[in-house]
Design a protein around this motif. Sequence first.
Motif, PDB file in Angstrom:
ATOM      1  N   ILE A  12      77.279 126.047   1.797  1.00 16.46           N
ATOM      2  CA  ILE A  12      77.085 124.603   1.621  1.00 16.46           C
ATOM      3  C   ILE A  12      75.615 124.223   1.763  1.00 16.46           C
ATOM      4  N   CYS A  13      74.999 124.713   2.829  1.00 19.78           N
ATOM      5  CA  CYS A  13      73.603 124.341   3.106  1.00 19.78           C
ATOM      6  C   CYS A  13      72.635 124.917   2.084  1.00 19.78           C
ATOM      7  N   VAL A  14      72.772 126.205   1.814  1.00 16.96           N
ATOM      8  CA  VAL A  14      71.808 126.889   0.940  1.00 16.96           C
ATOM      9  C   VAL A  14      71.901 126.408  -0.500  1.00 16.96           C
ATOM     10  N   GLU A  15      73.108 126.362  -1.055  1.00 12.46           N
ATOM     11  CA  GLU A  15      73.241 126.008  -2.461  1.00 12.46           C
ATOM     12  C   GLU A  15      72.822 124.568  -2.729  1.00 12.46           C
ATOM     13  N   ILE A  16      73.228 123.638  -1.869  1.00 13.52           N
ATOM     14  CA  ILE A  16      72.840 122.242  -2.085  1.00 13.52           C
ATOM     15  C   ILE A  16      71.365 122.040  -1.747  1.00 13.52           C
ATOM     16  N   HIS A  17      70.904 122.662  -0.665  1.00 12.49           N
ATOM     17  CA  HIS A  17      69.494 122.562  -0.282  1.00 12.49           C
ATOM     18  C   HIS A  17      68.601 123.071  -1.419  1.00 12.49           C
ATOM     19  N   GLY A  18      69.007 124.178  -2.029  1.00 15.57           N
ATOM     20  CA  GLY A  18      68.213 124.755  -3.107  1.00 15.57           C
ATOM     21  C   GLY A  18      68.171 123.875  -4.343  1.00 15.57           C
ATOM     22  N   SER A  19      69.325 123.362  -4.772  1.00 16.68           N
ATOM     23  CA  SER A  19      69.364 122.528  -5.977  1.00 16.68           C
ATOM     24  C   SER A  19      68.641 121.200  -5.745  1.00 16.68           C
ATOM     25  N   VAL A  20      68.825 120.620  -4.557  1.00 19.44           N
ATOM     26  CA  VAL A  20      68.122 119.378  -4.230  1.00 19.44           C
ATOM     27  C   VAL A  20      66.614 119.635  -4.163  1.00 19.44           C
ATOM     28  N   GLY A  21      66.245 120.778  -3.584  1.00 18.61           N
ATOM     29  CA  GLY A  21      64.830 121.117  -3.464  1.00 18.61           C
ATOM     30  C   GLY A  21      64.161 121.259  -4.821  1.00 18.61           C
ATOM     31  N   LEU A  22      64.834 121.928  -5.759  1.00 17.01           N
ATOM     32  CA  LEU A  22      64.280 122.079  -7.112  1.00 17.01           C
ATOM     33  C   LEU A  22      64.149 120.726  -7.797  1.00 17.01           C
ATOM     34  N   TYR A  23      65.157 119.873  -7.621  1.00 16.44           N
ATOM     35  CA  TYR A  23      65.121 118.533  -8.218  1.00 16.44           C
ATOM     36  C   TYR A  23      63.969 117.713  -7.647  1.00 16.44           C
ATOM     37  N   ARG A  24      63.846 117.706  -6.318  1.00 16.05           N
ATOM     38  CA  ARG A  24      62.806 116.901  -5.683  1.00 16.05           C
ATOM     39  C   ARG A  24      61.411 117.441  -5.996  1.00 16.05           C
ATOM     40  N   ALA A  25      61.289 118.742  -6.120  1.00 15.24           N
ATOM     41  CA  ALA A  25      59.996 119.336  -6.478  1.00 15.24           C
ATOM     42  C   ALA A  25      59.594 118.922  -7.891  1.00 15.24           C
ATOM     43  N   ALA A  26      60.564 118.956  -8.814  1.00 15.99           N
ATOM     44  CA  ALA A  26      60.282 118.568 -10.199  1.00 15.99           C
ATOM     45  C   ALA A  26      59.875 117.102 -10.279  1.00 15.99           C
ATOM     46  N   MET A  27      60.541 116.258  -9.479  1.00 18.41           N
ATOM     47  CA  MET A  27      60.212 114.835  -9.476  1.00 18.41           C
ATOM     48  C   MET A  27      58.852 114.574  -8.817  1.00 18.41           C
ATOM     49  N   LYS A  28      58.597 115.262  -7.733  1.00 21.12           N
ATOM     50  CA  LYS A  28      57.360 115.037  -6.988  1.00 21.12           C
ATOM     51  C   LYS A  28      56.128 115.428  -7.783  1.00 21.12           C
ATOM     52  N   TRP A  29      56.205 116.568  -8.466  1.00 19.65           N
ATOM     53  CA  TRP A  29      55.032 117.078  -9.179  1.00 19.65           C
ATOM     54  C   TRP A  29      55.054 116.746 -10.665  1.00 19.65           C
ATOM     55  N   GLY A  30      56.130 116.077 -11.124  1.00 13.24           N
ATOM     56  CA  GLY A  30      56.182 115.622 -12.513  1.00 13.24           C
ATOM     57  C   GLY A  30      56.189 116.732 -13.541  1.00 13.24           C
ATOM     58  N   TRP A  31      56.884 117.828 -13.244  1.00 12.98           N
ATOM     59  CA  TRP A  31      56.885 118.985 -14.145  1.00 12.98           C
ATOM     60  C   TRP A  31      57.488 118.675 -15.514  1.00 12.98           C
ATOM     61  N   PHE A  32      58.506 117.805 -15.547  1.00 16.03           N
ATOM     62  CA  PHE A  32      59.205 117.536 -16.808  1.00 16.03           C
ATOM     63  C   PHE A  32      59.227 116.045 -17.150  1.00 16.03           C
ATOM     64  N   ASP A  33      58.244 115.302 -16.683  1.00 19.66           N
ATOM     65  CA  ASP A  33      58.243 113.848 -16.881  1.00 19.66           C
ATOM     66  C   ASP A  33      58.312 113.433 -18.345  1.00 19.66           C
ATOM     67  N   GLY A  34      57.497 114.042 -19.189  1.00 14.12           N
ATOM     68  CA  GLY A  34      57.486 113.682 -20.601  1.00 14.12           C
ATOM     69  C   GLY A  34      57.005 112.256 -20.812  1.00 14.12           C
ATOM     70  N   GLU A  35      57.498 111.626 -21.856  1.00 10.84           N
ATOM     71  CA  GLU A  35      57.080 110.265 -22.179  1.00 10.84           C
ATOM     72  C   GLU A  35      57.900 109.221 -21.436  1.00 10.84           C
ATOM     73  N   ASN A  36      59.041 109.620 -20.905  1.00 12.72           N
ATOM     74  CA  ASN A  36      59.910 108.673 -20.211  1.00 12.72           C
ATOM     75  C   ASN A  36      60.376 109.271 -18.883  1.00 12.72           C
ATOM     76  N   PRO A  37      59.554 109.153 -17.827  1.00 14.89           N
ATOM     77  CA  PRO A  37      59.896 109.737 -16.523  1.00 14.89           C
ATOM     78  C   PRO A  37      61.236 109.253 -15.977  1.00 14.89           C
ATOM     79  N   LYS A  38      61.581 107.985 -16.227  1.00 12.44           N
ATOM     80  CA  LYS A  38      62.834 107.439 -15.704  1.00 12.44           C
ATOM     81  C   LYS A  38      64.036 108.140 -16.332  1.00 12.44           C
ATOM     82  N   ALA A  39      63.971 108.368 -17.648  1.00 11.83           N
ATOM     83  CA  ALA A  39      65.059 109.069 -18.330  1.00 11.83           C
ATOM     84  C   ALA A  39      65.115 110.523 -17.879  1.00 11.83           C
TER      85      ALA A  39
END
Length: 255
Positions: A175-202
Amino acid sequence: MEKVIEAYTGVTTQGKKSRTPAKMDVWLTATGVVLALFMMGHMLFVSTILLGKDVMHAVTKAFELDFIFEGGIPAVVSFFVLAITIVFIIHAILGLRKFPTSYKTYIKIKEHAKMMKHNDTSMWMFQWVSGLIMMFAAMIHLFIMFTQPQNIGPFGSAYRVVEDHMWLLYVVLLICVEIHGSVGLYRAAMKWGWFDGENPKATRAKMLKVKKLLSVVFLTLGVVTLLAYIKIGLENDIAPGQKYQPTNSSKIINN
């Protein structure tokens, strides 16, 4: 002490702004991504049991470099476990900076999250709660894998899950590892804008869906895999240290 002050406040003792917190955030993200990708690979490895005991046994021996050294060298697995443990410890130390420094601070954060009803804030709270749990639970698992690499396999893993009652620890870790990992990847992508593109909100909405999909897929795979090991442990009278005998082999090898 000056470095510690810089890391937590972003200000040097001379009153100048420091880049130390930013650098530590970069390392926190880097180690987190490495661990998240490793855990996905690890889950795929242990889930090979669903393809049959022979398949899982073959993959295990491949990690022991059986294709180079006849019979394999379990110590090779210990080396990889040690490397991941070092990355895990570094990530944990860097992550401690994000933890509430007191119970009063925790209450304020909790009230703030409840008031805002913001998904990312709630996920951040799960990050440090699950991280705290993993500091203890994951280290137990890593220690066992480091000291007993020869007991990784269809029978060794099943024996550990059932006879050593490790299933409870693995449920918590799953429970901890799998959710922690997926949330971590999501938050990292949002924080550093890896996939923002032209519409960050989308992009945020799409990434949130990907995060949920990863959580569901790997949690489901983890539960089914754990049940498979429990089934093997219950159906076979496995002796301590007994190795699995592939169907094309003619004898059982014991430690």
